[in-house]
Design an enzyme around this catalytic site. Structure first.
Site, mmCIF file in Angstrom:
data_model
loop_
_atom_site.group_PDB
_atom_site.id
_atom_site.type_symbol
_atom_site.label_atom_id
_atom_site.label_comp_id
_atom_site.label_asym_id
_atom_site.label_seq_id
_atom_site.Cartn_x
_atom_site.Cartn_y
_atom_site.Cartn_z
ATOM 1 C CG ASN A 186 -3.601 -4.796 5.671
ATOM 2 O OD1 ASN A 186 -3.023 -4.218 4.753
ATOM 3 N ND2 ASN A 186 -4.896 -5.090 5.634
ATOM 4 N N GLY A 187 -1.650 -1.968 6.243
ATOM 5 C CA GLY A 187 -2.094 -0.568 6.166
ATOM 6 C C GLY A 187 -0.912 0.329 5.838
ATOM 7 C CD GLU A 237 -10.872 -5.772 -20.188
ATOM 8 O OE1 GLU A 237 -9.843 -6.453 -20.289
ATOM 9 O OE2 GLU A 237 -10.898 -4.695 -19.601
ATOM 10 N NE ARG A 270 -6.350 -8.958 3.447
ATOM 11 C CZ ARG A 270 -7.249 -7.973 3.468
ATOM 12 N NH1 ARG A 270 -8.443 -8.181 2.951
ATOM 13 N NH2 ARG A 270 -6.955 -6.795 3.958
ATOM 14 C CE LYS A 299 -4.977 -7.074 -13.157
ATOM 15 N NZ LYS A 299 -6.074 -6.164 -13.550
ATOM 16 C CD1 TRP A 323 -0.256 -4.059 -2.286
ATOM 17 C CD2 TRP A 323 -0.032 -5.903 -3.489
ATOM 18 N NE1 TRP A 323 -0.344 -3.701 -3.601
ATOM 19 C CE2 TRP A 323 -0.210 -4.815 -4.370
ATOM 20 C CE3 TRP A 323 0.127 -7.154 -4.038
ATOM 21 C CZ2 TRP A 323 -0.224 -4.949 -5.752
ATOM 22 C CZ3 TRP A 323 0.096 -7.294 -5.411
ATOM 23 C CH2 TRP A 323 -0.069 -6.211 -6.253
ATOM 24 C CE LYS A 358 -12.135 -2.633 -17.213
ATOM 25 N NZ LYS A 358 -11.113 -2.079 -17.964
ATOM 26 C CG HIS A 413 -15.749 13.221 -39.304
ATOM 27 N ND1 HIS A 413 -15.547 14.103 -40.345
ATOM 28 C CD2 HIS A 413 -16.041 13.982 -38.228
ATOM 29 C CE1 HIS A 413 -15.661 15.341 -39.909
ATOM 30 N NE2 HIS A 413 -15.962 15.305 -38.625
ATOM 31 C CD GLU A 430 -11.076 1.466 -18.906
ATOM 32 O OE1 GLU A 430 -10.252 1.420 -19.841
ATOM 33 O OE2 GLU A 430 -11.184 0.575 -18.047
ATOM 34 C CB CYS A 439 -0.634 -7.199 4.184
ATOM 35 S SG CYS A 439 0.453 -5.922 3.572
HETATM 36 C C1 AGP Z 1 -7.679 -3.606 -18.834
HETATM 37 O O1 AGP Z 1 -8.931 -3.970 -18.284
HETATM 38 C C2 AGP Z 1 -6.890 -4.775 -19.367
HETATM 39 N N1 AGP Z 1 -6.754 -5.790 -18.409
HETATM 40 C C3 AGP Z 1 -5.602 -4.352 -20.060
HETATM 41 O O2 AGP Z 1 -5.959 -3.452 -21.083
HETATM 42 C C4 AGP Z 1 -4.529 -3.655 -19.172
HETATM 43 O O3 AGP Z 1 -4.990 -2.396 -18.794
HETATM 44 C C5 AGP Z 1 -3.258 -3.510 -20.011
HETATM 45 O O4 AGP Z 1 -2.799 -4.801 -20.339
HETATM 46 C C6 AGP Z 1 -2.155 -2.729 -19.281
HETATM 47 O O5 AGP Z 1 -1.748 -3.432 -18.145
HETATM 48 P P1 AGP Z 1 -0.803 -2.672 -17.087
HETATM 49 O O6 AGP Z 1 -1.592 -1.518 -16.533
HETATM 50 O O7 AGP Z 1 -0.487 -3.710 -16.046
HETATM 51 O O8 AGP Z 1 0.429 -2.193 -17.814
#
Ligand code: AGP
Length: 614
Positions: free
Chosen positions: A102-103, A492, A27, A609, A76, A489, A508, A485, A2
């Site tokens: 905050n905590g 993206e 925050r 996001k 938060w 990263k 394969h 993963e 927060c």
């Molecule tokens: C991951 O780096 C991406 N931003 C994206 O794949 C994300 O993980 C995905 O959209 C799922 O989002 P969520 O965890 O909020 O459901």
């Protein structure tokens, strides 16, 4: 996480509090509030929503004579969903004391029961409100305010940054810190406090940092610092040279890097309240997870998108190894349109940082329709997925601003580890070894050291490989989802075509891609036993086709050092923690590659996001 701001001095208090809150919204931003004095009384204005909504509420009925001292808070939520009542500040019964926090107060439940028995009246579902009633209780017992504050602190367990004002002691603000940041701003006949530097920069650059276990008393003309025993501590102010933009990122160049370095803190907060230190056991009973909830469960579906889906894939290895229950992991966008076999013996686990991802929410609703029990792992309290679940396990990662998910992923994996250990104890009466529990408790500190150490090595590799157009990521067993993963990263945020693959699948198809300017990232951990040898063979297959190798491997993996000079050594740990250790250098590799390629790291093109549409 927060944001807190406090002011004592002669200036108009409200503009200072609101300016500070606007600079702390990164925050936390699900609710906000301010408290100040007016005609000798405590006046609180607070609202569910953002600072903008708070400003609207203030301007709709402007206080006539707001006076300092004053406090502000942007929240938060960790305990108690976002709402007007749960917003901070919180007051004692008589309305003479106001607190912001905050905590996470780990033992708030026991303290609240004790205070309710003494007749205290609570208005919120937060852990924070316990603190102000505890202080009031000591005042009622005859202590003067400062002593009451110190006595209450000694009863608190957990993380806190606290600020308190009283209309009966308007000459000071009293603050305390334990594991959550407080910075004090020194002015001319005025003083400030905040969770973070950005809030202070418009008013002063002379600051004092409070350390854990320290208490600050801010008067207009001086600041006194004490330890918990009341012994005074002398501190000299430092001058901040940051500009605002870098201050909001804690001095890091991007939110993504800040959030990677935040991971130890996020792990610490996620562990809070989950490990019973006396019994050395994992405990989720407070979250409503008990034998009854899991009775008759014969199959688990884990459904998610993107990075959260990769956390689900990791969970499959952990849960099936520990609990012998079949786990099926599905991309939410596939799950919702195929005819999955779901019934009342199914446990559906939704994994979502935002708690708002449309496909994951649709999968949850489908599973609910067919009678499945719904458990979700979310990072945003009160999010739609959380609200529609039977039980929610929250990752305490704090707001994740960067589009690329990092600390949410690490804490999702941690929740799955803790959950599988808890269920193993619940159903097989098998306790984790002391070593594993110890390793979990030490994890934040070890990750902090490891992140710093591995970063410089990874940065050199990024400088060498920054011009590539393609990259293959290979892993086996529990490191296969980490290969996926790592590739996600890189693709993206640097826009390099990167593909994660099960190393055993080389023959394969993917082996056709291998050539001199097509590097392969290979993950291999000695803790996986024979899998380590198998992955080494895959590396030799790549090498024999003159494919460059970038190896992320256990420390002292001499065999890998023979086939590539580009290796990153990962400390040995226990099996379930491998994904957390191996993902961190891959996050840093993707970050450094994106920076070197001039990409917009925190806001990559075409991405959002939270994908709240199909
Ligand atoms: C991951 O780096 C991406 N931003 C994206 O794949 C994300 O993980 C995905 O959209 C799922 O989002 P969520 O965890 O909020 O459901």
């Amino acid at each position: 996480m927060c944001g807190i701001i406090g002011y004592i001095g002669e200036r108009q208090v409200l503009p200072i509090l609101l300016e500070g809150l606007r600079r702390l919204e990164y925050r936390g931003y699900d609710s906000a509030g301010v408290v100040f004095l007016e005609d000798g009384k405590i006046n609180v204005i607070k609202v569910k929503g953002r600072v903008f909504d708070l400003e609207e509420k203030i301007f709709s009925n402007v206080p006539q004579k707001p006076e300092a001292p004053g406090l502000g808070h942007t929240r938060w939520a960790t305990h108690g969903e976002p709402s007007d009542e749960n917003a901070h500040p919180h007051l004692d019964c008589k309305g003479n004391l106001a607190i912001v926090h905050n905590g996470i107060i780990e033992n708030y439940y026991e303290l609240k029961k004790e205070l309710l028995k003494k007749g205290h009246k609570f208005k919120s579902a937060t852990d924070t409100e316990v603190i102000v009633h505890l202080i009031e209780d000591y005042v009622n017992a005859g202590l003067e305010l400062k002593s009451a504050f110190f006595s209450a602190l000694k009863r608190l367990k957990g993380a806190y940054a606290i600020a308190l004002i009283s209309n009966e002691n308007p000459e000071f603000i009293i603050v305390a810190r334990n594991q959550s940041p407080i910075v004090i701003g020194i002015g001319e006949k005025e003083n400030f406090m905040a969770s973070d530097i950005p809030a202070l920069l418009p008013f002063t650059k002379d600051v004092l940092f409070l350390n854990d276990g320290e208490v600050g008393i801010l008067y207009k003309d001086r600041v006194e610092i004490f330890d918990l025993e009341g012994k005074e501590i002398k501190k000299n102010p430092v001058v901040i040279s940051w500009d605002l933009a870098s201050a909001e990122k804690g001095g890091f160049a991007h939110f993504m890097l800040k959030e990677i370095y935040d991971q130890p803190e996020a792990v610490k907060h996620t562990l809070l309240g989950k490990i019973d230190l006396d019994r050395q056991e994992i405990d989720f009973s407070k979250e409503g997870l008990n034998k009854e909830f899991f009775k008759n469960i014969e199959k688990i579906f884990i459904v998610a998108c993107g990075t959260s889906y990769h956390a689900g894939l990791v969970a499959k290895y952990i849960i099936e190894r520990n609990l012998k229950i079949p786990v099926e992991v599905d991309l939410a966008s596939e799950f919702r349109y195929r005819a999955p076999i779901i019934n009342s013996k199914t446990l559906f686990i939704a994994v979502s940082q935002s708690g708002e991802t449309a496909d994951t929410l649709a999968g949850l609703r489908l599973a609910k329709q067919f009678g499945a029990k719904i458990l979700s792992i979310c990072n945003v309290l009160g999010s739609t997925i959380a609200r529609e679940s039977d039980v929610v396990l929250y990752t305490q990662a704090g707001p994740e601003i960067s589009v690329a998910s990092t600390k949410a992923f690490v804490t999702q994996v941690l929740i799955f580890i803790l959950l599988s250990f808890y269920l193993k104890r619940l159903f097989y009466n098998e306790n984790e070894s002391k070593e594993k529990i110890e390793a979990l408790i030490k994890l934040p500190h070890i990750l902090e050291k490891f992140t710093e150490e591995v970063h410089s090595r990874v940065k050199k590799l990024a400088e060498k490989w920054r011009h590539i157009g393609n990259c293959l990521y290979l892993g086996r067993d529990i490191l296969y989802p980490i290969a996926l993963e790592g590739a996600l990263k890189l693709k993206e945020i640097s826009y390099i075509h990167a593909e994660g693959y099960a190393a055993g699948e080389m023959k394969h198809g993917p082996i056709a891609l291998i050539e001199e300017n097509f590097p392969t990232v290979i993950l291999s951990a000695k803790e996986t036993g024979v899998i380590y040898e198998k992955t080494l063979s895959n590396a030799e297959e790549v090498k024999s086709r003159r494919g460059p190798i970038i190896a992320f491997v256990s420390e002292n993996s001499e065999e890998f050092k023979k086939i590539t000079e580009d290796f990153v050594e990962i400390p040995l740990t226990f099996y379930e923690l491998l994904p957390i250790f191996y993902v961190i250098p891959l996050q840093l590799f993707a970050y450094e590659m994106a920076v070197l390629r001039g990409c917009d790291v925190d806001k990559p093109r075409n991405l959002a996001k939270s994908v709240t549409v199909e």
